[in-house]
Design an enzyme around this catalytic site. Structure first.
Site, mmCIF file in Angstrom:
data_model
loop_
_atom_site.group_PDB
_atom_site.id
_atom_site.type_symbol
_atom_site.label_atom_id
_atom_site.label_comp_id
_atom_site.label_asym_id
_atom_site.label_seq_id
_atom_site.Cartn_x
_atom_site.Cartn_y
_atom_site.Cartn_z
ATOM 1 C CG ASN A 229 34.878 13.498 3.121
ATOM 2 O OD1 ASN A 229 34.000 14.348 3.174
ATOM 3 N ND2 ASN A 229 35.806 13.455 2.176
ATOM 4 C CB CYS B 100 33.414 20.226 0.814
ATOM 5 S SG CYS B 100 33.454 19.234 -0.677
ATOM 6 C CE1 TYR C 206 31.731 12.573 -4.002
ATOM 7 C CE2 TYR C 206 32.095 14.925 -4.203
ATOM 8 C CZ TYR C 206 32.575 13.665 -3.936
ATOM 9 O OH TYR C 206 33.888 13.485 -3.622
HETATM 10 P P1 NAD Z 1 44.979 9.627 4.813
HETATM 11 O O1 NAD Z 1 44.613 8.224 4.576
HETATM 12 O O2 NAD Z 1 46.265 10.135 4.310
HETATM 13 O O3 NAD Z 1 44.856 9.912 6.385
HETATM 14 C C1 NAD Z 1 45.409 11.045 6.974
HETATM 15 C C2 NAD Z 1 46.076 10.680 8.264
HETATM 16 O O4 NAD Z 1 45.110 10.422 9.284
HETATM 17 C C3 NAD Z 1 46.917 9.408 8.188
HETATM 18 O O5 NAD Z 1 48.296 9.736 8.283
HETATM 19 C C4 NAD Z 1 46.414 8.576 9.348
HETATM 20 O O6 NAD Z 1 47.426 7.869 10.019
HETATM 21 C C5 NAD Z 1 45.756 9.610 10.216
HETATM 22 N N1 NAD Z 1 44.837 9.104 11.237
HETATM 23 C C6 NAD Z 1 44.012 8.037 11.193
HETATM 24 N N2 NAD Z 1 43.332 7.921 12.352
HETATM 25 C C7 NAD Z 1 43.726 8.943 13.140
HETATM 26 C C8 NAD Z 1 43.378 9.374 14.450
HETATM 27 N N3 NAD Z 1 42.501 8.707 15.204
HETATM 28 N N4 NAD Z 1 43.990 10.470 14.953
HETATM 29 C C9 NAD Z 1 44.900 11.152 14.217
HETATM 30 N N5 NAD Z 1 45.256 10.784 12.978
HETATM 31 C C10 NAD Z 1 44.673 9.703 12.444
HETATM 32 O O7 NAD Z 1 43.767 10.496 4.293
HETATM 33 P P2 NAD Z 1 43.626 11.635 3.215
HETATM 34 O O8 NAD Z 1 43.401 10.989 1.902
HETATM 35 O O9 NAD Z 1 44.657 12.650 3.364
HETATM 36 O O10 NAD Z 1 42.240 12.223 3.673
HETATM 37 C C11 NAD Z 1 42.073 12.668 5.007
HETATM 38 C C12 NAD Z 1 40.628 12.923 5.314
HETATM 39 O O11 NAD Z 1 40.177 14.048 4.596
HETATM 40 C C13 NAD Z 1 39.695 11.787 4.924
HETATM 41 O O12 NAD Z 1 38.677 11.661 5.872
HETATM 42 C C14 NAD Z 1 39.137 12.236 3.610
HETATM 43 O O13 NAD Z 1 37.889 11.692 3.310
HETATM 44 C C15 NAD Z 1 39.037 13.706 3.846
HETATM 45 N N6 NAD Z 1 38.946 14.523 2.643
HETATM 46 C C16 NAD Z 1 37.996 15.488 2.684
HETATM 47 C C17 NAD Z 1 37.778 16.294 1.597
HETATM 48 C C18 NAD Z 1 36.691 17.318 1.680
HETATM 49 O O14 NAD Z 1 36.299 17.865 0.683
HETATM 50 N N7 NAD Z 1 36.147 17.610 2.869
HETATM 51 C C19 NAD Z 1 38.585 16.142 0.442
HETATM 52 C C20 NAD Z 1 39.568 15.147 0.445
HETATM 53 C C21 NAD Z 1 39.749 14.350 1.569
HETATM 54 C C1 G6P Z 2 36.808 15.578 -3.342
HETATM 55 C C2 G6P Z 2 35.885 15.707 -2.208
HETATM 56 C C3 G6P Z 2 36.286 14.925 -1.052
HETATM 57 C C4 G6P Z 2 36.446 13.526 -1.579
HETATM 58 C C5 G6P Z 2 37.764 13.553 -2.257
HETATM 59 C C6 G6P Z 2 38.186 12.221 -2.782
HETATM 60 O O1 G6P Z 2 35.933 15.291 -4.356
HETATM 61 O O2 G6P Z 2 35.470 16.980 -1.946
HETATM 62 O O3 G6P Z 2 35.390 15.079 -0.033
HETATM 63 O O4 G6P Z 2 36.220 12.541 -0.715
HETATM 64 O O5 G6P Z 2 37.827 14.584 -3.205
HETATM 65 O O6 G6P Z 2 39.423 12.332 -3.425
HETATM 66 P P1 G6P Z 2 40.347 11.072 -3.643
HETATM 67 O O7 G6P Z 2 41.453 11.573 -4.495
HETATM 68 O O8 G6P Z 2 40.769 10.633 -2.289
HETATM 69 O O9 G6P Z 2 39.491 10.035 -4.307
HETATM 70 MN MN MN Z 3 34.261 17.027 -0.123
#
Ligand code: NAD
Ligand code: G6P
Ligand code: MN
Length: 433
Positions: free
Chosen positions: A147, A169, A253
């Site tokens: 994100n 997403c 959202y």
């Molecule tokens: P998290 O905090 O567990 O991070 C995942 C990993 O990324 C960590 O282990 C961290 O060490 C690593 N990291 C940080 N910088 C890095 C780099 N430069 N290179 C490689 N690894 C690196 O995060 P999460 O809660 O699992 O979420 C991961 C990502 O996915 C976030 O950006 C979050 O916003 C996104 N996300 C997206 C959606 C969506 O709908 N698109 C839904 C949920 C989460």
């Molecule tokens: C979903 C979205 C992600 C968002 C995430 C946050 O709603 O599609 O893009 O950022 O969940 O989840 P969390 O559990 O980290 O608040």
């Molecule tokens: Mn999303």
């Protein structure tokens, strides 16, 4: 044999991804999976990486999960690269939330000032990944989940000059999973059409005769039925008259925009009380990693559904399988507009219904939007374009313009103060400023 690389492999979502790949092994014969992380995420990587290997070992398939902190080693000859990293980890997210809230503005991971700063931290990293891909796996597809997914994906296309990218997403997946049941039918008996931006899209639904059933679903939303809203969004109902007028279902959202006052008040209450979403998620994450340490656990635990991103593997793994097997599946993804949403430039990124096959994502035409939706959409897209350019150039004036354009940030002295405070708070992750 397919090679998958996942950057940010230490994420607690990794078991979701493994489950999705195991389910689809027959159409997507994976040979190796490389989970990449950085020093700060090493412990998480080792715990969740061992768990991922156990999941494969419990399956009928012979797949090796490699763990590494060396991104370039992993990328060599990759077929698909998925990105799920969080620059600065949850502590950075908590700053993105708490600093705006301390000025009475929304603090949220993908909206308002916090979302802008998440883009500022992430875009330089994704562009460096693209540079490595050009050299080490020039035919690979980049499937981005990081994100703010829409802006990060658009930056890859515009500034990385890399078109083999699809942004994902889980929000559309959640809607399509929950809504059919609310009107007593199933997904295969409906046609969905989505259009808009990541975390800012609307959709309309038809039955197989072409009858519009959007209004029926809207009615059901007010009978207390599950609309598939993600766990991280506080469920303040939309104004029914507004939804009926547009005959579109907004994404979860949109509450931050259509019920801004109430959502802000709720956010401030948490900020002053139990803590922001990032603070709450820290707890869930710690619980998940305790579970993952159990050497007997070899399936995705139920607790992962407490995270907002649950079901994201359905989007990620289905996208990859559809490209690999040229399935031409209907999925909702961020891709190049190409006229699908004529109210926006053809070369920008939109989140829309698309056909996914070996050529990637082909956006399905949605057609023009009415003025009320068009106004929001054009404001938000142009705000995003300012954010992405500022993320690349480090232009302070343009960052300020993005802040002032953003509907979650009232203009004036405080906008500048929040910008300045966030720049200081995240200094070490913002080499461009
Ligand atoms: P998290 O905090 O567990 O991070 C995942 C990993 O990324 C960590 O282990 C961290 O060490 C690593 N990291 C940080 N910088 C890095 C780099 N430069 N290179 C490689 N690894 C690196 O995060 P999460 O809660 O699992 O979420 C991961 C990502 O996915 C976030 O950006 C979050 O916003 C996104 N996300 C997206 C959606 C969506 O709908 N698109 C839904 C949920 C989460
Ligand atoms: C979903 C979205 C992600 C968002 C995430 C946050 O709603 O599609 O893009 O950022 O969940 O989840 P969390 O559990 O980290 O608040
Ligand atoms: Mn999303």
């Amino acid at each position: 044999p397919v090679k998958i690389v996942t950057i940010g492999g230490g994420s607690s979502y990794t078991p979701e991804l493994m489950e999705g790949f195991i389910k689809r092994y027959d159409e997507l014969p994976i040979k190796e999976i490389w989970l990449v992380d950085i020093e700060a995420g090493k412990e998480k990587l080792e715990i969740v990486g061992a768990m991922a290997q156990r999941m494969w070992d419990a399956s009928p398939y012979d797949v090796k999960v490699h763990l590494t902190l060396d991104r370039r080693e992993a990328l060599k000859d990759a077929d698909f690269v998925t990105t799920q990293f969080r620059v600065g980890l949850l502590n950075a997210r908590i700053k993105d939330e708490r600093i705006p809230f301390s000025y009475g503005m929304l603090g949220q991971e993908t909206n308002g000032a916090g979302g802008i700063f998440k883009a500022f931290r992430t875009i330089p990293v994704i562009l460096s990944i693209v540079e490595d891909m050009k050299e080490l796996c020039p035919n690979a597809w980049l499937v981005n989940f990081t994100n703010p997914s829409g802006m990060v994906t658009e930056a890859v296309m515009k500034y990385g000059k890399w078109d083999r990218v699809i942004g994902l997403c889980n929000v559309p997946v959640g809607a399509m999973m929950a809504e059919p049941e609310t009107i007593g039918t199933t997904l295969d008996k409906l046609i969905y059409k989505f259009a808009g931006l990541n975390h800012f899209h609307w959709h309309r639904v038809f039955d197989l005769d072409g009858t519009d059933v959007t209004g029926k679903i809207i009615d059901a939303m007010y009978e207390g039925k599950d609309s598939g809203i993600p766990a991280n969004i506080h469920d303040i109902p939309f104004f029914k008259e507004q939804l009926k007028q547009m005959n579109l279902i907004p994404c979860g959202y949109h509450r931050y925009y259509y019920r801004q006052q109430e959502m802000l008040a709720h956010g401030l209450e948490e900020y002053n009380g139990i803590g922001t979403r990032g603070q709450q998620v820290k707890q869930t994450e710690a619980e998940l990693f305790e579970l993952y340490k159990d050497p007997n656990l070899n399936y995705k635990p139920e607790q992962l559904t407490k995270r907002g991103g649950t079901h994201y593997s359905d989007a990620a793994c289905e996208t990859i399988a559809s490209i690999y097997a040229n399935k031409n599946t209907h999925l909702v993804v961020t891709t190049k507009n190409n006229g699908a949403v004529p109210d926006l430039p053809a070369d920008c990124a939109v989140e829309v219904s698309a056909h996914i096959g070996s050529a990637g994502a082909l956006a399905i035409a949605f057609g023009p939007l009415e003025p009320a939706q068009r106004g929001w959409l054009q404001c938000m897209k142009n705000m995003e374009l300012c954010v992405e350019e500022a993320a690349v150039t480090g232009d302070y004036g343009l960052a300020l313009q993005a802040f002032i354009l953003n509907p979650q940030i009232p203009s004036g002295e405080n906008a500048k103060r929040v910008l300045d405070e966030l720049l200081i708070a995240h200094k070490k992750h913002l080499p461009q400023f």
